[in-house]
Design an enzyme around this catalytic site. Structure first.
Site, mmCIF file in Angstrom:
data_model
loop_
_atom_site.group_PDB
_atom_site.id
_atom_site.type_symbol
_atom_site.label_atom_id
_atom_site.label_comp_id
_atom_site.label_asym_id
_atom_site.label_seq_id
_atom_site.Cartn_x
_atom_site.Cartn_y
_atom_site.Cartn_z
ATOM 1 C CG HIS A 130 32.812 97.361 -106.156
ATOM 2 N ND1 HIS A 130 31.570 97.543 -106.701
ATOM 3 C CD2 HIS A 130 32.597 97.001 -104.873
ATOM 4 C CE1 HIS A 130 30.635 97.290 -105.788
ATOM 5 N NE2 HIS A 130 31.231 96.968 -104.665
ATOM 6 C CB CYS B 169 52.805 86.455 -111.518
ATOM 7 S SG CYS B 169 53.997 87.464 -110.592
HETATM 8 N N1 APR Z 1 21.911 109.037 -115.166
HETATM 9 C C1 APR Z 1 21.357 108.642 -113.985
HETATM 10 N N2 APR Z 1 21.189 107.338 -113.644
HETATM 11 C C2 APR Z 1 21.598 106.418 -114.541
HETATM 12 C C3 APR Z 1 22.186 106.751 -115.791
HETATM 13 C C4 APR Z 1 22.329 108.130 -116.087
HETATM 14 N N3 APR Z 1 22.872 108.545 -117.241
HETATM 15 N N4 APR Z 1 22.482 105.598 -116.447
HETATM 16 C C5 APR Z 1 22.092 104.583 -115.642
HETATM 17 N N5 APR Z 1 21.565 105.073 -114.508
HETATM 18 C C6 APR Z 1 21.074 104.325 -113.341
HETATM 19 C C7 APR Z 1 20.303 103.090 -113.694
HETATM 20 O O1 APR Z 1 18.910 103.387 -113.759
HETATM 21 C C8 APR Z 1 20.628 102.153 -112.529
HETATM 22 O O2 APR Z 1 19.650 102.243 -111.494
HETATM 23 O O3 APR Z 1 22.233 103.886 -112.663
HETATM 24 C C9 APR Z 1 21.958 102.658 -111.997
HETATM 25 C C10 APR Z 1 23.108 101.712 -112.299
HETATM 26 O O4 APR Z 1 22.870 100.540 -111.555
HETATM 27 P P1 APR Z 1 23.763 99.244 -111.830
HETATM 28 O O5 APR Z 1 23.862 99.008 -113.285
HETATM 29 O O6 APR Z 1 23.220 98.170 -110.930
HETATM 30 O O7 APR Z 1 25.225 99.668 -111.358
HETATM 31 P P2 APR Z 1 25.775 99.754 -109.879
HETATM 32 O O8 APR Z 1 24.724 100.209 -108.926
HETATM 33 O O9 APR Z 1 27.035 100.524 -109.924
HETATM 34 O O10 APR Z 1 26.132 98.208 -109.563
HETATM 35 C C11 APR Z 1 26.832 97.937 -108.373
HETATM 36 O O11 APR Z 1 27.175 95.675 -109.140
HETATM 37 O O12 APR Z 1 27.766 94.133 -110.744
HETATM 38 C C12 APR Z 1 28.221 94.844 -109.663
HETATM 39 O O13 APR Z 1 30.452 95.364 -109.244
HETATM 40 C C13 APR Z 1 29.368 95.744 -110.027
HETATM 41 O O14 APR Z 1 29.952 97.873 -109.033
HETATM 42 C C14 APR Z 1 28.889 97.128 -109.627
HETATM 43 C C15 APR Z 1 27.801 96.824 -108.612
#
Ligand code: APR
Length: 253
Positions: free
Chosen positions: A123, A156
């Site tokens: 990303h 830019c």
């Molecule tokens: N330990 C373990 N799990 C955790 C912790 C932690 N300390 N903190 C949060 N989580 C879990 C949450 O329960 C959640 O299921 O991590 C997950 C994070 O999920 P998202 O917030 O959806 O993040 P992500 O999966 O990276 O999102 C993917 O969505 O908005 C776009 O581009 C953005 O890269 C991102 C993509």
């Protein structure tokens, strides 16, 4: 039956082609909010506001984006890698880890010691800024300073084009090389370890599926359930920092 953490440690200890996929959940213990946990970024901002189309076509939106970045970017820039990032770097140091595919834009894997050539940022990264017209690439800090200095929609200096952080926004094309590489690694993995992702955003969320379809064992470390839980060989419902530290400890013996 062994406890899950020990089953996961055994899979990792025996793995020859370990691939890791991380999401925002690996960085919350570094002080960076994730997106979909309660209080996460999408509970404060409307993701519709963050589409690529909106950024490119709407100067007022770009101005509010850069204004907001004055509040959010310092949190990301000041964040330190946590025990989970350090554990992933340790797995690489042992020679077991083929690649870390990350959805995160914070650069914390590299700061924890993961080799940049083994970190696949599908990303993009918030640590650089690109010109959408000529492709010129600048350090994020240089452009943040210009925004702080009053440039509300920085252009830019090479061609006058629109500058945008080198992240992949909704509706923006995925980076081709990184995406292809991520799927190649997923299809070759014998163990695929997901850390801190809700696995709801594609194509990243297909990676564990393709890994399992290609014969990998799936291990998921996540606080909440994910759509891939049923296909996991081991589910570790816990915090990334302490879980990964324990995993690295147990898989060393
Ligand atoms: N330990 C373990 N799990 C955790 C912790 C932690 N300390 N903190 C949060 N989580 C879990 C949450 O329960 C959640 O299921 O991590 C997950 C994070 O999920 P998202 O917030 O959806 O993040 P992500 O999966 O990276 O999102 C993917 O969505 O908005 C776009 O581009 C953005 O890269 C991102 C993509």
């Amino acid at each position: 039956m062994l406890p899950p953490i020990e089953r996961a440690a055994e899979l990792i200890a025996r793995s020859k082609d370990l691939v890791v996929l991380t999401g925002a959940g690996i960085s919350t213990e570094s002080g960076i909010p994730d997106f979909r946990s309660p209080g996460g970024i999408w509970s404060k901002y409307d993701p519709e506001q963050f589409t690529y189309q909106n950024f490119v076509s709407n100067p007022a939106h770009r101005r509010s984006y850069w204004q907001m970045s004055l509040e959010i970017h310092p949190v990301l820039a000041a964040a330190q890698p946590n025990a989970a990032h350090v554990a992933v770097a340790e797995l690489e140091r042992r020679g077991q880890l083929r690649a870390v595919i990350t959805q995160n834009i914070d650069g914390l894997h590299q700061r924890a010691g993961s080799s940049p050539e083994r970190v696949i940022e599908i990303h993009g990264t918030a640590l650089a800024v690109v010109c959408l017209s000529c492709g010129d690439r600048l350090p994020r800090e240089d452009v943040q300073a210009r925004v702080l200095g009053g440039e509300t929609d920085p252009r830019c200096r090479e061609c006058g084009g629109t500058l945008k952080p080198a992240t992949v926004s909704f509706g923006q094309a995925m980076p081709e090389r990184e995406t292809a590489l991520a799927f190649e690694h997923a299809e070759r993995a014998d163990v695929f370890l997901v850390i801190g992702s809700s696995l709801v955003v594609h194509p990243a969320a297909y990676l564990p599926v393709r890994a399992v379809e290609s014969g990998a064992k799936l291990v998921i470390v996540n606080l909440q359930p994910t759509p891939c839980d049923e296909m996991a060989s081991v589910l570790l419902r816990g915090k990334a920092g302490e879980t990964m530290a324990a995993l690295v400890e147990l898989s060393a013996s």
